[in-house]
Design an enzyme around this catalytic site. Sequence first.
Site, PDB file in Angstrom:
ATOM      1  N   HIS B  55       0.856  -1.186   0.000  1.00 48.59           N
ATOM      2  CA  HIS B  55       0.000   0.000   0.000  1.00 48.59           C
ATOM      3  C   HIS B  55       0.897   1.243   0.000  1.00 48.59           C
ATOM      4  O   HIS B  55       2.067   1.186   0.409  1.00 48.59           O
ATOM      5  CB  HIS B  55      -0.896  -0.011   1.244  1.00 48.59           C
ATOM      6  N   GLU B  57       1.009   3.883   1.851  1.00 49.15           N
ATOM      7  CA  GLU B  57       1.559   4.320   3.148  1.00 49.15           C
ATOM      8  C   GLU B  57       2.704   3.411   3.593  1.00 49.15           C
ATOM      9  O   GLU B  57       3.689   3.870   4.170  1.00 49.15           O
ATOM     10  CB  GLU B  57       0.457   4.305   4.218  1.00 49.15           C
ATOM     11  N   CYS B  85      -5.849   1.936   5.862  1.00 50.45           N
ATOM     12  CA  CYS B  85      -6.493   0.703   6.314  1.00 50.45           C
ATOM     13  C   CYS B  85      -5.855   0.293   7.648  1.00 50.45           C
ATOM     14  O   CYS B  85      -4.844   0.864   8.066  1.00 50.45           O
ATOM     15  CB  CYS B  85      -6.327  -0.396   5.259  1.00 50.45           C
ATOM     16  N   CYS B  88      -2.039  -0.298   7.497  1.00 50.99           N
ATOM     17  CA  CYS B  88      -1.206   0.898   7.348  1.00 50.99           C
ATOM     18  C   CYS B  88      -1.261   1.773   8.597  1.00 50.99           C
ATOM     19  O   CYS B  88      -0.248   2.360   8.997  1.00 50.99           O
ATOM     20  CB  CYS B  88      -1.657   1.682   6.122  1.00 50.99           C
TER      21      CYS B  88
END
Lengths: 158, 158
Positions: B55, B57, B85, B88
């Site tokens: 992801h 991040e 999410c 993260c």
Amino acid sequence: MDQQDEAFMIEALMLAQRGIELGDGGPFGAVLVLDGRIIGRGWNQVVKLNDPTAHAEMLAIRDACAHAKRFHLPGSVLYTSCEPCPMCLSAAYWTHIERLVYAAGAEDAAAIGFSDSEIKAELDKSTDDRVIITRQLFRERSLALFAQWRESDKRVDY
Amino acid sequence: MDQQDEAFMIEALMLAQRGIELGDGGPFGAVLVLDGRIIGRGWNQVVKLNDPTAHAEMLAIRDACAHAKRFHLPGSVLYTSCEPCPMCLSAAYWTHIERLVYAAGAEDAAAIGFSDSEIKAELDKSTDDRVIITRQLFRERSLALFAQWRESDKRVDY
């Protein structure tokens, strides 16, 4: 299933031991098994890699997915020497893992200084109440990108 | 702070756009800022890297920590084009981030197929009630490794 579980957990524990001997990070190891074979291995390397996300489970998942050339592994089993933190458990869901086998519990990890209870509590708070100060900005600009992505012929849904 | 926030968020949005144009994954970008400078960048590369943990991040955090040669970044600020999410957000806590600025909300991401609400619900369940079937095995063997780690002269606490 029981004997297989034992053999795979012993491999995860051996990886944890390797990490301890190397001084790579916390005392944690993990393997990811698909169709009865280990396809990913990891041990905690937070200190060695200067990477706070380099938990054993994360590295095992990344290793397995790179090996399988897929970002979802339905039917796979994650064996880890310690109960996963919220980051690693979330990663297991994103990977579509079917089963999880762990050895030490979260409370055991907390007893040696690796507590994730604060993180668990934070996740349940509203953004205004969290330790990490949180602000929303430019929502509309991000929504415009979402629309661009939906129209893109390079889009891969997952 | 407001004008700085705007400039850094625009950078995160530009990275999201780059990811869309490259077809690397979902339409998300992030930057990590320490002492007023961007030290880590990321955009979603789940599809490109076959990595369910890639992801925006996570990649920004890993990039920043590698650059800073530290696995904790107190005082840092994470700018992300979408609300993190649970994976993260947990990673942000492990990194000791101070502030978080996000653009689109989790509900906006869900509207284009990236829902983390099931994961959030699973994290709050007991292990017996989760979608991922969970078993504990060999707790004592892992505790023996914890003891070995506590005695190790290579141990780095974190």
